[in-house]
Design a protein around this motif. Structure first.
Motif, PDB file in Angstrom:
ATOM      1  N   TYR A  24      -3.461 -61.651  -0.568  1.00 11.52           N
ATOM      2  CA  TYR A  24      -4.519 -61.035  -1.367  1.00 11.52           C
ATOM      3  C   TYR A  24      -3.928 -60.359  -2.596  1.00 11.52           C
ATOM      4  CZ  TYR A  24      -7.610 -61.667   2.631  1.00 11.52           C
ATOM      5  OH  TYR A  24      -8.351 -62.203   3.644  1.00 11.52           O
ATOM      6  N   MET A  25      -4.703 -60.334  -3.668  1.00 17.69           N
ATOM      7  CA  MET A  25      -4.303 -59.577  -4.856  1.00 17.69           C
ATOM      8  C   MET A  25      -4.640 -58.112  -4.602  1.00 17.69           C
ATOM      9  SD  MET A  25      -5.577 -62.110  -7.864  1.00 17.69           S
ATOM     10  CE  MET A  25      -4.999 -61.037  -9.129  1.00 17.69           C
ATOM     11  N   VAL A  26      -3.753 -57.228  -5.002  1.00 13.67           N
ATOM     12  CA  VAL A  26      -3.973 -55.803  -4.770  1.00 13.67           C
ATOM     13  C   VAL A  26      -3.838 -55.034  -6.076  1.00 13.67           C
ATOM     14  CG1 VAL A  26      -3.178 -55.880  -2.376  1.00 13.67           C
ATOM     15  CG2 VAL A  26      -1.553 -55.381  -4.186  1.00 13.67           C
ATOM     16  N   ILE A  27      -4.448 -53.872  -6.104  1.00 12.26           N
ATOM     17  CA  ILE A  27      -4.303 -52.937  -7.212  1.00 12.26           C
ATOM     18  C   ILE A  27      -3.498 -51.760  -6.671  1.00 12.26           C
ATOM     19  CG2 ILE A  27      -5.510 -51.401  -8.804  1.00 12.26           C
ATOM     20  CD1 ILE A  27      -7.934 -53.308  -8.544  1.00 12.26           C
ATOM     21  N   PRO A  28      -2.321 -51.514  -7.234  1.00 10.95           N
ATOM     22  CA  PRO A  28      -1.500 -50.413  -6.727  1.00 10.95           C
ATOM     23  C   PRO A  28      -2.276 -49.097  -6.696  1.00 10.95           C
ATOM     24  CG  PRO A  28      -0.269 -51.723  -8.296  1.00 10.95           C
ATOM     25  CD  PRO A  28      -1.686 -52.210  -8.351  1.00 10.95           C
ATOM     26  N   GLY A  29      -2.168 -48.394  -5.576  1.00 14.47           N
ATOM     27  CA  GLY A  29      -2.830 -47.107  -5.423  1.00 14.47           C
ATOM     28  C   GLY A  29      -4.272 -47.193  -4.975  1.00 14.47           C
ATOM     29  N   ARG A  30      -4.778 -48.414  -4.755  1.00 17.83           N
ATOM     30  CA  ARG A  30      -6.165 -48.580  -4.330  1.00 17.83           C
ATOM     31  C   ARG A  30      -6.207 -49.546  -3.148  1.00 17.83           C
ATOM     32  NH1 ARG A  30     -10.366 -47.912  -8.764  1.00 17.83           N
ATOM     33  NH2 ARG A  30     -11.542 -47.821  -6.848  1.00 17.83           N
ATOM     34  N   VAL A  31      -7.131 -49.285  -2.241  1.00 14.50           N
ATOM     35  CA  VAL A  31      -7.347 -50.178  -1.102  1.00 14.50           C
ATOM     36  C   VAL A  31      -8.825 -50.078  -0.746  1.00 14.50           C
ATOM     37  CG1 VAL A  31      -6.784 -48.495   0.692  1.00 14.50           C
ATOM     38  CG2 VAL A  31      -6.427 -50.897   1.134  1.00 14.50           C
ATOM     39  N   SER A  32      -9.406 -51.177  -0.292  1.00  9.68           N
ATOM     40  CA  SER A  32     -10.831 -51.138   0.019  1.00  9.68           C
ATOM     41  C   SER A  32     -11.091 -50.217   1.209  1.00  9.68           C
ATOM     42  CB  SER A  32     -11.375 -52.532   0.312  1.00  9.68           C
ATOM     43  OG  SER A  32     -11.032 -52.949   1.608  1.00  9.68           O
ATOM     44  N   ARG A  33     -12.218 -49.555   1.159  1.00 13.98           N
ATOM     45  CA  ARG A  33     -12.595 -48.643   2.231  1.00 13.98           C
ATOM     46  C   ARG A  33     -12.745 -49.404   3.544  1.00 13.98           C
ATOM     47  NH1 ARG A  33     -16.704 -43.859   1.726  1.00 13.98           N
ATOM     48  NH2 ARG A  33     -15.432 -43.802  -0.128  1.00 13.98           N
ATOM     49  N   LYS A  34     -13.332 -50.593   3.482  1.00 13.57           N
ATOM     50  CA  LYS A  34     -13.545 -51.392   4.693  1.00 13.57           C
ATOM     51  C   LYS A  34     -12.213 -51.721   5.371  1.00 13.57           C
ATOM     52  CE  LYS A  34     -15.550 -55.607   6.441  1.00 13.57           C
ATOM     53  NZ  LYS A  34     -16.138 -56.898   6.151  1.00 13.57           N
ATOM     54  N   TYR A  35     -11.225 -52.167   4.575  1.00 14.93           N
ATOM     55  CA  TYR A  35      -9.926 -52.501   5.154  1.00 14.93           C
ATOM     56  C   TYR A  35      -9.252 -51.254   5.718  1.00 14.93           C
ATOM     57  CZ  TYR A  35      -5.359 -54.584   5.828  1.00 14.93           C
ATOM     58  OH  TYR A  35      -4.194 -55.031   6.399  1.00 14.93           O
ATOM     59  N   PHE A  36      -9.335 -50.154   4.990  1.00 20.57           N
ATOM     60  CA  PHE A  36      -8.757 -48.906   5.477  1.00 20.57           C
ATOM     61  C   PHE A  36      -9.365 -48.526   6.824  1.00 20.57           C
ATOM     62  CE2 PHE A  36      -9.312 -44.349   6.039  1.00 20.57           C
ATOM     63  CZ  PHE A  36      -7.992 -43.941   6.084  1.00 20.57           C
ATOM     64  N   GLU A  37     -10.699 -48.570   6.928  1.00 22.22           N
ATOM     65  CA  GLU A  37     -11.370 -48.187   8.167  1.00 22.22           C
ATOM     66  C   GLU A  37     -11.020 -49.130   9.311  1.00 22.22           C
ATOM     67  OE1 GLU A  37     -15.421 -47.972   6.878  1.00 22.22           O
ATOM     68  OE2 GLU A  37     -15.182 -45.916   6.160  1.00 22.22           O
ATOM     69  N   GLU A  38     -10.903 -50.424   9.008  1.00 23.65           N
ATOM     70  CA  GLU A  38     -10.508 -51.380  10.049  1.00 23.65           C
ATOM     71  C   GLU A  38      -9.121 -51.067  10.582  1.00 23.65           C
ATOM     72  OE1 GLU A  38     -10.806 -55.260   8.369  1.00 23.65           O
ATOM     73  OE2 GLU A  38     -12.985 -55.222   8.330  1.00 23.65           O
TER      74      GLU A  38
END
Length: 55
Positions: A24-38
């Motif tokens: 997956y492409m990522v943005i440094p310092g950011r992560v989706s809330r859904k992935y974090f919660e999972e």
């Protein structure tokens, strides 16, 4: 989350590394809330709440 700011950044870095390793492409310092919660709470998705806020 009741953790230090530096620990929070480390968690986001680790989650971004996992996503990057999966292609997956990522943005440094950011992560989706859904992935974090999972990953943090260990659930696939949260139950939807009724209109009055109850489960």
């Amino acid at each position: 989350m009741s953790v230090s700011e530096s620990k929070s950044y480390a968690i986001v870095r680790d989650l971004n590394k996992e996503l990057s390793d999966k292609g997956y492409m990522v943005i440094p310092g950011r992560v989706s809330r859904k992935y974090f919660e999972e990953r943090f709470y260990g659930v696939d998705s949260f139950e939807k709440e009724d209109e009055d806020g109850s489960l």
